[in-house]
Enzyme design. Structure first.
Site, PDB file in Angstrom:
ATOM      1  N   LYS A 188       0.878  -1.181   0.000  1.00 52.79           N
ATOM      2  CA  LYS A 188       0.000   0.000   0.000  1.00 52.79           C
ATOM      3  C   LYS A 188       0.911   1.226   0.000  1.00 52.79           C
ATOM      4  O   LYS A 188       1.467   1.602   1.039  1.00 52.79           O
ATOM      5  CB  LYS A 188      -0.876  -0.029   1.266  1.00 52.79           C
ATOM      6  CG  LYS A 188      -2.215   0.670   1.148  1.00 52.79           C
ATOM      7  CD  LYS A 188      -2.191   2.142   0.912  1.00 52.79           C
ATOM      8  CE  LYS A 188      -1.857   2.936   2.156  1.00 52.79           C
ATOM      9  NZ  LYS A 188      -1.653   4.396   1.837  1.00 52.79           N
ATOM     10  N   GLU A 264       9.273   1.161  11.084  1.00 55.64           N
ATOM     11  CA  GLU A 264      10.418   2.052  10.801  1.00 55.64           C
ATOM     12  C   GLU A 264       9.858   3.455  10.826  1.00 55.64           C
ATOM     13  O   GLU A 264       9.150   3.861   9.904  1.00 55.64           O
ATOM     14  CB  GLU A 264      11.025   1.737   9.427  1.00 55.64           C
ATOM     15  CG  GLU A 264      11.525   0.309   9.264  1.00 55.64           C
ATOM     16  CD  GLU A 264      12.739  -0.016  10.118  1.00 55.64           C
ATOM     17  OE1 GLU A 264      13.395   0.920  10.619  1.00 55.64           O
ATOM     18  OE2 GLU A 264      13.008  -1.212  10.310  1.00 55.64           O
ATOM     19  N   CYS A 299      13.813  10.704   7.121  1.00 58.16           N
ATOM     20  CA  CYS A 299      13.660  10.283   8.508  1.00 58.16           C
ATOM     21  C   CYS A 299      14.948  10.510   9.295  1.00 58.16           C
ATOM     22  O   CYS A 299      14.914  10.771  10.485  1.00 58.16           O
ATOM     23  CB  CYS A 299      13.267   8.814   8.556  1.00 58.16           C
ATOM     24  SG  CYS A 299      14.354   7.775   7.569  1.00 58.16           S
ATOM     25  N   GLU A 398       9.524  16.059  14.930  1.00 52.60           N
ATOM     26  CA  GLU A 398      10.030  15.873  13.574  1.00 52.60           C
ATOM     27  C   GLU A 398       9.323  16.866  12.653  1.00 52.60           C
ATOM     28  O   GLU A 398       8.093  16.896  12.610  1.00 52.60           O
ATOM     29  CB  GLU A 398       9.759  14.438  13.126  1.00 52.60           C
ATOM     30  CG  GLU A 398      10.385  14.117  11.792  1.00 52.60           C
ATOM     31  CD  GLU A 398      10.067  12.690  11.346  1.00 52.60           C
ATOM     32  OE1 GLU A 398       8.902  12.272  11.451  1.00 52.60           O
ATOM     33  OE2 GLU A 398      11.005  12.001  10.901  1.00 52.60           O
TER      34      GLU A 398
HETATM   35  P1  NAD Z   1       2.436   8.436   7.602  1.00 52.57           P
HETATM   36  O1  NAD Z   1       2.618   7.687   8.856  1.00 52.57           O
HETATM   37  O2  NAD Z   1       1.461   9.545   7.570  1.00 52.57           O
HETATM   38  O3  NAD Z   1       2.019   7.460   6.416  1.00 52.57           O
HETATM   39  C1  NAD Z   1       2.786   6.314   6.077  1.00 52.57           C
HETATM   40  C2  NAD Z   1       1.893   5.302   5.394  1.00 52.57           C
HETATM   41  O4  NAD Z   1       0.896   4.895   6.330  1.00 52.57           O
HETATM   42  C3  NAD Z   1       1.152   5.840   4.174  1.00 52.57           C
HETATM   43  O5  NAD Z   1       1.057   4.829   3.202  1.00 52.57           O
HETATM   44  C4  NAD Z   1      -0.223   6.161   4.739  1.00 52.57           C
HETATM   45  O6  NAD Z   1      -1.258   6.112   3.781  1.00 52.57           O
HETATM   46  C5  NAD Z   1      -0.392   5.058   5.772  1.00 52.57           C
HETATM   47  N1  NAD Z   1      -1.332   5.395   6.832  1.00 52.57           N
HETATM   48  C6  NAD Z   1      -1.632   6.626   7.327  1.00 52.57           C
HETATM   49  N2  NAD Z   1      -2.582   6.528   8.281  1.00 52.57           N
HETATM   50  C7  NAD Z   1      -2.893   5.215   8.404  1.00 52.57           C
HETATM   51  C8  NAD Z   1      -3.804   4.487   9.214  1.00 52.57           C
HETATM   52  N3  NAD Z   1      -4.595   5.102  10.076  1.00 52.57           N
HETATM   53  N4  NAD Z   1      -3.839   3.143   9.076  1.00 52.57           N
HETATM   54  C9  NAD Z   1      -3.044   2.514   8.201  1.00 52.57           C
HETATM   55  N5  NAD Z   1      -2.182   3.149   7.382  1.00 52.57           N
HETATM   56  C10 NAD Z   1      -2.084   4.494   7.488  1.00 52.57           C
HETATM   57  O7  NAD Z   1       3.900   8.947   7.191  1.00 52.57           O
HETATM   58  P2  NAD Z   1       4.309   9.804   5.932  1.00 52.57           P
HETATM   59  O8  NAD Z   1       3.916  11.220   6.181  1.00 52.57           O
HETATM   60  O9  NAD Z   1       3.864   9.134   4.684  1.00 52.57           O
HETATM   61  O10 NAD Z   1       5.902   9.634   5.981  1.00 52.57           O
HETATM   62  C11 NAD Z   1       6.729  10.388   6.767  1.00 52.57           C
HETATM   63  C12 NAD Z   1       7.164   9.619   8.003  1.00 52.57           C
HETATM   64  O11 NAD Z   1       7.863   8.428   7.631  1.00 52.57           O
HETATM   65  C13 NAD Z   1       8.152  10.409   8.827  1.00 52.57           C
HETATM   66  O12 NAD Z   1       7.814  10.309  10.192  1.00 52.57           O
HETATM   67  C14 NAD Z   1       9.479   9.710   8.560  1.00 52.57           C
HETATM   68  O13 NAD Z   1      10.431   9.878   9.567  1.00 52.57           O
HETATM   69  C15 NAD Z   1       9.044   8.301   8.401  1.00 52.57           C
HETATM   70  N6  NAD Z   1      10.071   7.530   7.695  1.00 52.57           N
HETATM   71  C16 NAD Z   1      10.802   6.613   8.394  1.00 52.57           C
HETATM   72  C17 NAD Z   1      11.803   5.880   7.755  1.00 52.57           C
HETATM   73  C18 NAD Z   1      12.618   4.845   8.482  1.00 52.57           C
HETATM   74  O14 NAD Z   1      13.204   4.004   7.835  1.00 52.57           O
HETATM   75  N7  NAD Z   1      12.652   4.871   9.809  1.00 52.57           N
HETATM   76  C19 NAD Z   1      12.038   6.075   6.387  1.00 52.57           C
HETATM   77  C20 NAD Z   1      11.270   7.012   5.709  1.00 52.57           C
HETATM   78  C21 NAD Z   1      10.277   7.727   6.371  1.00 52.57           C
END
Ligand code: NAD
Length: 495
Positions: A188, A264, A299, A398
Site C-alpha cells: 500500500k 520504521e 527520517c 520531527e
Molecule cells: P504516515 O505515517 O502519515 O504514512 C505512512 C503510510 O501509512 C502511508 O502509506 C499512509 O497512507 C499510511 N497510513 C496513514 N494513516 C494510516 C492508518 N490510520 N492506518 C493505516 N495506514 C495508514 O507517514 P508519511 O507522512 O507518509 O511519511 C513520513 C514519516 O515516515 C516520517 O515520520 C518519517 O520519519 C518516516 N520515515 C521513516 C523511515 C525509516 O526508515 N525509519 C524512512 C522514511 C520515512
C-alpha cells in the site's frame, strides 16, 4: 548532467493509477478514484484507484492463494534469484520513466530520482536476489540420539505500508527480503506518491514473478492502510512512516491476528560537533547537504545540530553560507538541488514549525520563507535556526522539511545528554579529532546508526532502523530476513 527535456516528457506522461491485483490492472471494486496532483506546480497527474477494504481483501486473498500453492515459495532458490535479478534489470532499464514519475509525484529533484532513487531500488532487489541461494540453515549441537534442524521459512502474506519521501526505495526495502524469502506481498503506497509502486509491480510481472505474489493497492491510510493492517490473512506488516501511525499498527495487530509488526518510524537525529574537530568547514558542508537533501523530508535528517559553544559562532556562520546553495528550484531542471515539499499540508506544517521557532525565541539566520509560490507548487527556503534549546518544539518534534536547529553545549556530558534527550533514536553523528572521545560518544549515543566524522555513508549491506520511538526491527542487510521469515525447529529421532 542529463540533457533530457524532462518538462516535455512530463507533459506527455499519462500514468496508470489502477491497482494491480493478481497480476492484472484493475479499478477499485466500487470504481472510486482520487485525483493526484504534482507538488511541483499542482498540475493534475491523473486519477488513482481509491482502494478500500474490498480491494485489500481481493489482493490479500490473491497473495494467500499464491503463497499456499507455492507458485513462488516453491521455486528453487536459484530460480527465484534469476527472476528477481531480471526484476532489478528491468527497473534500471526503466530508469528515466521511474525517475520522472517519482519526481512528478512527490517533488524531489530529477537528478536525485535518477542518481539515487532508481539505482538504490534496483540494487536493493538485486542484492537480496543474490543472497537467496547463499544462505544456509542450521543444525543444532544435540546428542547422537536426535537431530535438530533449525530452518527459516517464508512467513506467508506480508503487508507493506510505505511513506512518500522515498517511495520506491522504501518499497524495495520491504520487497527485497520479503520476496527473496518466498513470501507474497500486498503493498500500500502512500496516497501522496502511488505511481512508481504500481509501475514496479508491472515490471515484476514482466520479469516473471507469478501473478498474485506482488500486489499493489493504492489508497488512503485510514481506508486501504487500515484494512490491510487489520486483515486476518496478513502475517506481518512492514511499516515505514510516522510514529503516530506506527502506534496504530501495533493496535491493529492487537485487534486482529497478532500479526508481526515492524515499524520504521520518525527521527530527530543529532549531529554533534566538538571543538576539537578542526575541519569545521567540512562538517558544515556535510550537515547542510544531509539536512537539505530531499527537501529535509528524510527520517534520518540531522535536524538537531549540537555544537560546542566555543566554535558555535564560527560553525553557524559556515552553515549559513552553505544553506543558500540549496535554493529551491524546478525539480525537473537537472541542476536543481532542493525541490518541492510533497503537498500543501506539508508546506503548512513546515511553515508552522518556522513560526514556532520564531515564537520560542530562536534566531533564524537564513531562509525561513515560502518560495516559488507563483508556480502553484510547495517550496520552502533552506532554513537555519540558532539559539534553540532541546525543549523547544522545533527541537523535539520531527518537522520533515528543510529546517535545521542549532543547539549549543558546553562539554561532552551535556552533549550526550542533549543528543539522547529525544523520544527518537534513529541516527546520530559525532565529529571529533580525538579518537577516544569519538568512540566514547558513539557508544553513548542511543541510535540505530551512528556516524563518526561523516554523515552520509550508506549501503544496502548495513541494517537500518531505530532505537526508542524510531521503531523496531531493521530494514536492509541480511538482518531484514528476520522480519519476513519464521524460525522452525524440527527434531528427528535417530535409532
Ligand atoms: P504516515 O505515517 O502519515 O504514512 C505512512 C503510510 O501509512 C502511508 O502509506 C499512509 O497512507 C499510511 N497510513 C496513514 N494513516 C494510516 C492508518 N490510520 N492506518 C493505516 N495506514 C495508514 O507517514 P508519511 O507522512 O507518509 O511519511 C513520513 C514519516 O515516515 C516520517 O515520520 C518519517 O520519519 C518516516 N520515515 C521513516 C523511515 C525509516 O526508515 N525509519 C524512512 C522514511 C520515512
Amino acid at each position: 548532467m542529463s540533457t533530457i527535456d524532462w518538462a516535455a516528457r512530463a507533459a506527455d506522461l499519462r500514468p496508470d493509477g489502477r491497482a494491480l491485483i493478481d497480476g492484472k490492472r484493475v479499478d477499485a471494486a466500487d470504481g472510486q478514484t482520487f485525483a493526484k496532483h504534482s507538488p511541483i506546480d499542482n498540475r493534475l497527474l491523473g486519477a488513482v484507484a481509491r482502494g478500500q477494504a474490498a480491494d485489500i481483501d481481493a489482493a490479500v486473498l490473491a497473495a494467500r492463494a499464491a503463497f499456499d500453492d507455492r507458485r513462488w515459495a516453491g521455486k528453487a532458490p536459484a530460480v527465484r534469484k534469476k527472476i528477481l535479478q531480471r526484476f532489478a534489470d528491468k527497473i534500471l532499464a526503466a530508469k528515466e520513466e521511474l525517475a520522472l514519475l517519482e519526481t512528478l509525484d512527490m517533488g524531489k529533484p530529477i537528478q536525485y530520482s535518477l542518481s539515487v532513487d532508481v539505482p538504490s531500488t534496483a540494487r536493493c532487489i538485486a542484492w537480496y536476489a543474490e543472497a537467496v541461494d547463499k544462505i544456509y540453515d542450521e543444525i543444532a549441537p544435540t546428542p547422537d540420539s536426535a537431530l535438530a534442524l533449525i530452518t527459516r521459512e517464508a512467513m506467508g502474506v506480508i503487508g507493506a505500508i510505505v511513506p512518500w519521501n522515498y517511495p520506491m526505495i522504501m518499497a524495495a526495502w520491504k520487497l527485497g527480503p520479503a520476496l527473496a524469502a518466498g513470501n507474497s506481498v500486498v503493498l500500500k503506497p502512500s496516497e501522496k506518491s502511488p505511481y512508481t509502486a504500481l509501475r514496479l509491480a508491472e515490471l515484476a510481472i514482466e520479469a516473471g514473478i507469478p501473478p498474485g505474489v506482488f500486489n499493489v493497492v493504492p489508497g488512503f491510510g485510514h481506508e486501504a492502510g487500515e484494512a490491510l493492517a487489520l486483515h486476518m490473512e496478513v502475517d506481518a506488516i512492514g511499516f515505514t512512516g510516522s510514529t503516530r501511525v506506527g502506534r496504530r499498527m501495533l493496535d491493529y495487530a492487537g485487534r486482529s491476528n497478532l500479526k508481526r509488526v515492524y515499524n520504521e518510524l520518525g527521527g530527530k537525529s543529532a549531529f554533534v560537533v566538538f571543538d576539537d574537530f578542526k575541519d569545521l568547514a567540512r562538517a558544515a558542508r556535510t550537515v547542510a547537504g544531509s539536512m537539505f537533501f530531499n527537501q529535509g523530508e528524510s527520517c534520518n535528517a540531522p535536524s538537531r545540530v549540537l555544537v560546542q559553544a566555543s566554535v558555535a559562532d564560527e560553525f553557524v556562520r559556515l552553515v549559513a553560507a552553505e544553506a543558500p546553495k540549496y535554493a529551491p528550484g524546478d525539480p525537473l531542471n537537472p541542476a536543481t538541488e532542493l525541490g518541492a515539499l510533497v503537498d500543501e499540508t506539508q508546506l503548512k506544517t513546515v511553515l508552522g514549525y518556522i513560526d514556532a521557532g520564531h515564537a520560542e525565541g530562536g534566531r533564524c539566520v537564513t531562509g525561513g520563507r515560502q518560495a516559488r509560490a507563483e508556480t502553484g507548487g510547495y517550496y520552502v527556503e533552506p532554513t537555519v535556526f540558532d539559539g534553540i534549546r532541546n525543549d523547544m518544539k522545533i527541537a523535539r518534534e520531527e518537522i520533515f522539511g528543510p529546517v535545521m536547529s542549532v543547539i549549543r553545549f558546553q562539554d561532552e556530558a551535556e552533549a550526550l545528554a542533549l543528543a539522547n534527550g529525544s523520544a527518537y533514536g534513529l541516527q546520530a553523528s559525532v565529529w571529533s579529532d580525538n579518537i577516544n572521545r569519538a568512540h566514547r560518544v558513539a557508544r553513548g549515543l542511543r541510535a540505530g546508526t551512528v556516524h563518526v566524522n561523516q554523515y552520509d555513508e550508506d549501503d544496502i549491506t548495513v541494517p537500518f532502523g531505530g532505537y526508542k520511538q524510531s521503531g523496531n526491527g531493521r530494514d536492509k542487510s541480511l538482518h531484514a530476513f528476520d522480519k519476513y521469515t519464521e524460525l522452525k525447529t524440527t527434531w528427528i529421532r535417530i535409532d
